[in-house]
Design a protein around this motif. Sequence first.
Motif, mmCIF file in Angstrom:
data_model
loop_
_atom_site.group_PDB
_atom_site.id
_atom_site.type_symbol
_atom_site.label_atom_id
_atom_site.label_comp_id
_atom_site.label_asym_id
_atom_site.label_seq_id
_atom_site.Cartn_x
_atom_site.Cartn_y
_atom_site.Cartn_z
ATOM 1 N N LEU A 3 -69.055 24.633 -70.135
ATOM 2 C CA LEU A 3 -68.554 24.417 -68.656
ATOM 3 C C LEU A 3 -67.819 25.486 -68.299
ATOM 4 C CD1 LEU A 3 -67.264 20.788 -69.549
ATOM 5 C CD2 LEU A 3 -69.466 21.333 -68.533
ATOM 6 N N PRO A 4 -67.745 25.874 -67.182
ATOM 7 C CA PRO A 4 -66.943 26.706 -66.478
ATOM 8 C C PRO A 4 -65.493 26.312 -66.351
ATOM 9 C CG PRO A 4 -68.243 25.801 -64.681
ATOM 10 C CD PRO A 4 -68.825 25.165 -65.955
ATOM 11 N N VAL A 5 -64.597 27.593 -66.543
ATOM 12 C CA VAL A 5 -63.364 27.033 -66.479
ATOM 13 C C VAL A 5 -62.610 27.679 -65.436
ATOM 14 C CG1 VAL A 5 -61.063 27.200 -67.796
ATOM 15 C CG2 VAL A 5 -62.887 26.638 -68.860
ATOM 16 N N ASP A 6 -61.860 27.287 -64.465
ATOM 17 C CA ASP A 6 -61.595 28.012 -63.216
ATOM 18 C C ASP A 6 -60.070 28.695 -63.495
ATOM 19 O OD1 ASP A 6 -63.668 27.395 -61.576
ATOM 20 O OD2 ASP A 6 -62.801 25.366 -60.935
ATOM 21 N N GLN A 7 -59.460 27.853 -64.485
ATOM 22 C CA GLN A 7 -58.044 28.317 -64.614
ATOM 23 C C GLN A 7 -57.751 27.837 -66.100
ATOM 24 O OE1 GLN A 7 -54.870 27.230 -61.999
ATOM 25 N NE2 GLN A 7 -53.272 28.110 -63.188
ATOM 26 N N PHE A 8 -56.955 28.755 -66.974
ATOM 27 C CA PHE A 8 -56.435 28.341 -68.301
ATOM 28 C C PHE A 8 -54.964 28.984 -68.363
ATOM 29 C CE2 PHE A 8 -55.818 30.022 -72.572
ATOM 30 C CZ PHE A 8 -55.961 28.661 -73.276
ATOM 31 N N GLU A 9 -54.386 28.053 -68.824
ATOM 32 C CA GLU A 9 -52.926 28.574 -69.311
ATOM 33 C C GLU A 9 -52.483 28.267 -70.369
ATOM 34 O OE1 GLU A 9 -49.898 28.098 -66.133
ATOM 35 O OE2 GLU A 9 -51.468 28.276 -64.523
ATOM 36 N N HIS A 10 -51.863 29.043 -71.204
ATOM 37 C CA HIS A 10 -51.389 28.557 -72.769
ATOM 38 C C HIS A 10 -49.820 28.589 -72.502
ATOM 39 C CE1 HIS A 10 -51.500 27.785 -76.931
ATOM 40 N NE2 HIS A 10 -50.592 28.809 -76.981
ATOM 41 N N PHE A 11 -49.103 27.831 -72.757
ATOM 42 C CA PHE A 11 -47.448 27.740 -72.638
ATOM 43 C C PHE A 11 -46.962 27.834 -74.203
ATOM 44 C CE2 PHE A 11 -48.698 25.702 -68.830
ATOM 45 C CZ PHE A 11 -48.380 26.596 -67.862
#
Length: 109
Positions: free
Chosen positions: A101-109
């Motif tokens: 699936l395409p991912v519009d946004q990814f963040e890792h905290f």
Amino acid sequence: MKLIIAIIQDKDSNRLSSALVKANYRATKLASTGGFLRAGNTTFLIGVDDNQVESVMAVIRNSCKIREQLVTPVTPMSGTTDSYLPLPVEVQVGGATVFVLPVDQFEHF
């Protein structure tokens, strides 16, 4: 960026997990249950860059093998069970069901 969702049989879970770590890919494992055999599965969520998809797919292909297994079908839900004799049936199990699936946004905290 892509999200790879790989649903595999529990028997292949440790092998795939080790292979992903060895290839330096992070994954989240979720316990799941298959609908047909009602057997344990593991669902892997793997976030990768677009150019890494084929490499991850190769790791999955090499780790998750299709095999034959004898299963006894579940009793029919409706109708009479007087004439129903559940005989074992050979089915293919294992392998992997994979969604990319395409991912519009990814963040890792």
